[in-house]
Design an enzyme around this catalytic site. Structure first.
Site, PDB file in Angstrom:
ATOM      1  N   PRO A 157       0.819  -1.220   0.000  1.00 54.08           N
ATOM      2  CG  PRO A 157      -0.827  -1.574   1.619  1.00 54.08           C
ATOM      3  CD  PRO A 157       0.498  -2.097   1.148  1.00 54.08           C
ATOM      4  CE1 TYR A 158       5.130   5.705   3.037  1.00 51.07           C
ATOM      5  CE2 TYR A 158       6.902   4.178   2.542  1.00 51.07           C
ATOM      6  CZ  TYR A 158       6.478   5.436   2.895  1.00 51.07           C
ATOM      7  OH  TYR A 158       7.395   6.433   3.123  1.00 51.07           O
ATOM      8  CB  THR A 159       5.840   0.306  -2.051  1.00 57.77           C
ATOM      9  OG1 THR A 159       6.524  -0.013  -0.830  1.00 57.77           O
ATOM     10  CG2 THR A 159       6.859   0.368  -3.175  1.00 57.77           C
ATOM     11  CB  THR A 161       1.308   6.096  -2.074  1.00 53.31           C
ATOM     12  OG1 THR A 161       2.303   5.897  -1.051  1.00 53.31           O
ATOM     13  CG2 THR A 161       0.016   5.425  -1.642  1.00 53.31           C
ATOM     14  CE  LYS A 162       6.038   8.151   0.326  1.00 52.98           C
ATOM     15  NZ  LYS A 162       6.000   9.626   0.454  1.00 52.98           N
TER      16      LYS A 162
END
Length: 250
Positions: A157-159, A161-162
């Site tokens: 999920p975090y990656t 977005t990055k």
């Protein structure tokens, strides 16, 4: 126009997420270079005030301004304040962000939406104002993560977005043609911040710290030094790049 004690012109920087972690250390580092800084924060006014005090002690000028980075009106007002207080904006460091970790099969979609709002929409909103209002010759700096390369479980999920941030970086750098404005992204590896350490046991922290060839976690100062270089005149030939500041990870 902001001036220093000798009557010279100070460069003006907006640092989002400037009240804690990498953002706060970047505030201190840019202040040591003599910048006038607008410290953006989401909700912790006390920490933002402390960041301002540290910036002033380091030799800069600083004020704190609250704004939700995903709110276009609030971010426009943030830039308005910078221009009204210091005469313009030369550097934008977008360090604000949030993290949510879960296996893909277990992702809470409401959490995913909130993550997208801050990390993707927030980056677009800040980048849009930066593209419109950074003075010619300035610098825009965004933040990604080295997990894009290391592909750790639970970080999807975090990656994701990055990954969007890195795409924005490449395109915005080309859209700034003709204005002598650089656009880059720093992608830290494991760095000893509250955002990184939250929820991790000591065994996990030690394992991640051992992975880089330099055999330690990064520090906020490590990352702030890279940010200071990329936004300085000395780093101006670096443009449209993702710099993986991670001690030698893939």
């Amino acid at each position: 126009m902001s001036t220093d004690s000798a009557g010279g012109v100070r460069r003006v920087a907006i640092v989002t997420g400037g009240s804690r972690g990498i953002g706060r250390e970047t505030v201190r580092r840019l202040a040591a270079d003599g910048h006038a800084i607008v410290v953006n924060y989401a909700g912790n006014a006390g920490e933002a005030r402390a960041a301002v005090d540290e910036a002033i002690a380091a030799g800069g000028q600083a004020i704190a301004v609250q704004a939700d980075v995903a709110d276009e009106k609030a971010v426009a007002a943030l830039f308005d304040t910078a221009e009204r207080t210091y005469g313009g904006v030369d550097v934008v460091v977008h360090a604000a962000g949030r993290m949510y970790l879960a296996p893909i099969a277990e992702v809470d979609l409401a959490e995913l939406d909130a993550l997208h709002r801050t990390n993707i929409r927030g980056t677009f909103v800040v980048a849009q104002q930066a593209a419109r209002r950074t003075r010619d010759g300035g610098a825009i700096l965004l933040f990604s993560t080295s997990v894009i390369g290391t592909a750790l479980p639970r970080y999807a999920p975090y990656t994701a977005t990055k990954g969007a941030v890195e795409a924005i970086t490449m395109i915005l750098a080309r859209e700034m043609r003709g204005r002598n404005i650089t656009v880059n992204t720093v992608a830290p590896g494991p760095t000893a911040t509250a955002l990184f350490l939250d929820g991790k046991d000591q065994e996990t922290v030690d394992r991640l710290a051992a992975q880089p060839p330099l055999e330690r976690l990064g520090t906020t100062a490590d990352i702030a030094e890279v940010a200071a270089f990329l936004t300085s005149p000395a780093g101006h030939w670096v443009n449209g790049q993702v710099v993986r500041a991670n001690g030698g990870l893939v």
